[in-house]
Motif scaffolding. Structure first.
Motif, PDB file in Angstrom:
ATOM      1  N   GLU A   1      -6.986  -3.365   8.487  1.00 28.20           N
ATOM      2  CA  GLU A   1      -7.891  -4.517   8.471  1.00 28.20           C
ATOM      3  C   GLU A   1      -7.745  -5.294   7.167  1.00 28.20           C
ATOM      4  N   ASN A   2      -7.690  -4.568   6.038  1.00 29.59           N
ATOM      5  CA  ASN A   2      -7.479  -5.215   4.752  1.00 29.59           C
ATOM      6  C   ASN A   2      -6.135  -5.940   4.712  1.00 29.59           C
ATOM      7  N   ALA A   3      -5.114  -5.324   5.301  1.00 27.58           N
ATOM      8  CA  ALA A   3      -3.784  -5.932   5.317  1.00 27.58           C
ATOM      9  C   ALA A   3      -3.791  -7.251   6.076  1.00 27.58           C
ATOM     10  N   PHE A   4      -4.402  -7.259   7.257  1.00 21.10           N
ATOM     11  CA  PHE A   4      -4.440  -8.503   8.039  1.00 21.10           C
ATOM     12  C   PHE A   4      -5.295  -9.575   7.365  1.00 21.10           C
ATOM     13  N   ASP A   5      -6.389  -9.158   6.728  1.00 21.44           N
ATOM     14  CA  ASP A   5      -7.207 -10.117   5.977  1.00 21.44           C
ATOM     15  C   ASP A   5      -6.383 -10.773   4.868  1.00 21.44           C
ATOM     16  N   ALA A   6      -5.548  -9.966   4.200  1.00 23.59           N
ATOM     17  CA  ALA A   6      -4.713 -10.496   3.129  1.00 23.59           C
ATOM     18  C   ALA A   6      -3.697 -11.502   3.667  1.00 23.59           C
ATOM     19  N   ILE A   7      -3.060 -11.166   4.782  1.00 25.67           N
ATOM     20  CA  ILE A   7      -2.095 -12.091   5.401  1.00 25.67           C
ATOM     21  C   ILE A   7      -2.784 -13.402   5.778  1.00 25.67           C
ATOM     22  N   ASP A   8      -3.969 -13.307   6.381  1.00 24.46           N
ATOM     23  CA  ASP A   8      -4.709 -14.495   6.788  1.00 24.46           C
ATOM     24  C   ASP A   8      -5.085 -15.373   5.598  1.00 24.46           C
ATOM     25  N   ALA A   9      -5.227 -14.752   4.409  1.00 28.46           N
ATOM     26  CA  ALA A   9      -5.648 -15.485   3.208  1.00 28.46           C
ATOM     27  C   ALA A   9      -4.477 -16.007   2.390  1.00 28.46           C
ATOM     28  N   GLY A  10      -3.247 -15.848   2.903  1.00 27.08           N
ATOM     29  CA  GLY A  10      -2.111 -16.456   2.226  1.00 27.08           C
ATOM     30  C   GLY A  10      -1.168 -15.503   1.521  1.00 27.08           C
ATOM     31  N   VAL A  11      -1.436 -14.187   1.568  1.00 25.42           N
ATOM     32  CA  VAL A  11      -0.494 -13.216   1.012  1.00 25.42           C
ATOM     33  C   VAL A  11       0.761 -13.225   1.883  1.00 25.42           C
ATOM     34  N   SER A  12       1.926 -13.281   1.256  1.00 31.27           N
ATOM     35  CA  SER A  12       3.172 -13.477   2.004  1.00 31.27           C
ATOM     36  C   SER A  12       3.565 -12.267   2.840  1.00 31.27           C
ATOM     37  N   ARG A  13       3.472 -11.069   2.235  1.00 28.57           N
ATOM     38  CA  ARG A  13       3.896  -9.869   2.941  1.00 28.57           C
ATOM     39  C   ARG A  13       2.974  -8.715   2.568  1.00 28.57           C
ATOM     40  N   VAL A  14       2.710  -7.853   3.550  1.00 29.19           N
ATOM     41  CA  VAL A  14       2.001  -6.599   3.291  1.00 29.19           C
ATOM     42  C   VAL A  14       2.844  -5.474   3.870  1.00 29.19           C
ATOM     43  N   ILE A  15       3.055  -4.445   3.055  1.00 31.47           N
ATOM     44  CA  ILE A  15       3.871  -3.297   3.461  1.00 31.47           C
ATOM     45  C   ILE A  15       3.084  -2.021   3.183  1.00 31.47           C
ATOM     46  N   ILE A  16       3.136  -1.093   4.127  1.00 28.62           N
ATOM     47  CA  ILE A  16       2.535   0.233   3.949  1.00 28.62           C
ATOM     48  C   ILE A  16       3.680   1.223   3.923  1.00 28.62           C
ATOM     49  N   THR A  17       3.789   1.982   2.806  1.00 29.48           N
ATOM     50  CA  THR A  17       4.982   2.798   2.636  1.00 29.48           C
ATOM     51  C   THR A  17       4.725   4.016   1.768  1.00 29.48           C
ATOM     52  N   LEU A  18       5.735   4.852   1.650  1.00 31.77           N
ATOM     53  CA  LEU A  18       5.700   6.042   0.814  1.00 31.77           C
ATOM     54  C   LEU A  18       5.618   5.644  -0.656  1.00 31.77           C
ATOM     55  N   ALA A  19       4.899   6.439  -1.417  1.00 30.39           N
ATOM     56  CA  ALA A  19       4.714   6.122  -2.842  1.00 30.39           C
ATOM     57  C   ALA A  19       6.029   6.070  -3.601  1.00 30.39           C
TER      58      ALA A  19
ATOM     59  N   TYR B   1       0.865  -1.176   0.000  1.00 25.76           N
ATOM     60  CA  TYR B   1       0.000   0.000   0.000  1.00 25.76           C
ATOM     61  C   TYR B   1       0.904   1.230   0.000  1.00 25.76           C
ATOM     62  N   SER B   2       0.879   1.997  -1.082  1.00 29.70           N
ATOM     63  CA  SER B   2       1.724   3.188  -1.152  1.00 29.70           C
ATOM     64  C   SER B   2       0.851   4.437  -1.054  1.00 29.70           C
ATOM     65  N   PHE B   3       1.318   5.391  -0.268  1.00 29.54           N
ATOM     66  CA  PHE B   3       0.571   6.652  -0.119  1.00 29.54           C
ATOM     67  C   PHE B   3       1.545   7.764   0.220  1.00 29.54           C
ATOM     68  N   GLU B   4       1.061   8.886   0.762  1.00 33.17           N
ATOM     69  CA  GLU B   4       1.891  10.077   0.907  1.00 33.17           C
ATOM     70  C   GLU B   4       2.727  10.097   2.185  1.00 33.17           C
ATOM     71  N   LYS B   5       2.623   9.060   3.026  1.00 30.21           N
ATOM     72  CA  LYS B   5       3.409   8.972   4.255  1.00 30.21           C
ATOM     73  C   LYS B   5       4.426   7.824   4.137  1.00 30.21           C
ATOM     74  N   LYS B   6       5.435   7.840   5.037  1.00 30.22           N
ATOM     75  CA  LYS B   6       6.500   6.842   4.968  1.00 30.22           C
ATOM     76  C   LYS B   6       6.067   5.478   5.497  1.00 30.22           C
ATOM     77  N   GLY B   7       4.920   5.432   6.147  1.00 29.22           N
ATOM     78  CA  GLY B   7       4.411   4.193   6.716  1.00 29.22           C
ATOM     79  C   GLY B   7       3.336   4.530   7.733  1.00 29.22           C
ATOM     80  N   VAL B   8       3.030   3.586   8.604  1.00 30.96           N
ATOM     81  CA  VAL B   8       2.114   3.865   9.708  1.00 30.96           C
ATOM     82  C   VAL B   8       2.904   4.636  10.757  1.00 30.96           C
ATOM     83  N   LEU B   9       2.422   5.811  11.125  1.00 31.39           N
ATOM     84  CA  LEU B   9       3.169   6.700  12.007  1.00 31.39           C
ATOM     85  C   LEU B   9       2.709   6.583  13.457  1.00 31.39           C
ATOM     86  N   ARG B  10       3.688   6.574  14.353  1.00 26.50           N
ATOM     87  CA  ARG B  10       3.365   6.590  15.778  1.00 26.50           C
ATOM     88  C   ARG B  10       2.818   7.951  16.193  1.00 26.50           C
TER      89      ARG B  10
END
Length: 277
Positions: free
Chosen positions: A247-265, A203-212
């Motif tokens: 939620e979508n990311a965890f659903d994907a992992i549960d369904a067999g997707v190997s890795r999910v990353i949220i990052t800067l575009a 998942y690429s968007f305008e931030k570097k990832g999930v921010l604390r």
């Protein structure tokens, strides 16, 4: 061993930023192996709707899609944004094909039924209620919740050397198009292809990832587990639109997707951002 495949989802804010979009398409083209691009376009849809005199109504960041708005998002997502991306990828040497869920029946959905929400209640797969002050029944209109994505059909295209470019539109099998969340399209596409490939979803968007800290762009959380997610939602670290994304990311992992990353575009090499486990 399964062949690697990368699904990249790019959000509407990046689509509207020419510099970020150009870099993303260049980086996407450079990814080795099989790949799929999924895009949003909500900000462009809002601009076009305003120009056409169509009112934009939002609940919790989600678009109410009446008949007029459905025409707008179909034109913008399935036409303007999708085909511009396809043309630009062709210029990069990528044999791209723009698709909605209706094309070759690759993603079928059902129309979301009205949802009753109370103040501070979470909407299913939507995040927080976004300031609802009284109990309300919300009808999102022509919005689709995915029933099935056809991984076999997508694999057939991919094995022929085609790179699918997926617009956030699906259909109900009864002749109706439905506006569907692009994060969900990306997750469902990745899940459907996990039977055939070793899939990484980015998942690429305008931030570097999930921010604390949302005010500190460098406060990236490197790894989030499901337990972390529940804790971050409870303490408010994760809120709003990031909730359904995760939620979508965890659903994907549960369904067999190997890795999910949220990052800067501009950092879709799989080495940056927040890894979901």
């Amino acid at each position: 061993m399964k062949e690697k495949l990368t699904v990249i989802k790019v959000g509407g804010a990046v689509v509207e930023d020419e510099e970020q979009l150009s870099q993303l398409l260049k980086d996407f083209s450079a990814i080795e192996g099989r790949k799929v691009l999924v895009h949003g376009g909500g900000r462009r849809a809002t601009k076009v709707a305003a120009a056409l005199g169509v009112e934009t109504k939002m609940v919790n960041g989600r678009r109410i899609t009446d008949a007029d708005m459905l025409e707008v998002v179909t034109m913008v997502y399935g036409g303007l944004v999708n085909k511009n991306m396809v043309a630009r990828l062709q210029a990069q040497g990528i044999n791209a094909l723009g698709l909605t869920g209706a094309d070759m029946n690759v993603i079928r959905s059902h129309k979301r039924p009205p949802i009753t929400i109370t103040p501070h209640q979470f909407l299913p797969s939507q995040g927080r209620s976004g300031g609802v002050s009284t109990t309300q029944s919300i009808d999102f209109g022509f919005v689709g919740d995915v029933d099935e994505a056809d991984g076999e059909m997508l694999q057939t295209l991919i094995e022929e050397g085609v790179t699918p470019v997926m617009a956030p539109l699906t259909h109900d099998g009864k002749g109706n198009l439905l506006n569907t969340n692009a994060d969900t399209i990306a997750a469902e596409t990745a899940k459907a292809l996990a039977d055939y490939y070793d899939v990484t979803l980015i998942y690429s968007f305008e931030k570097k990832g999930v921010l604390r800290n949302p005010n500190d762009d460098d406060s990236v959380i490197p790894v989030i587990t499901r337990e972390d997610f529940q804790r971050y939602v409870a303490d408010g670290t994760v809120a709003g639109g990031m909730i359904p994304k995760l939620e979508n990311a965890f659903d994907a992992i549960d369904a067999g997707v190997s890795r999910v990353i949220i990052t800067l575009a501009t950092a879709i090499d799989g080495k940056h951002g927040t890894v979901i486990k």
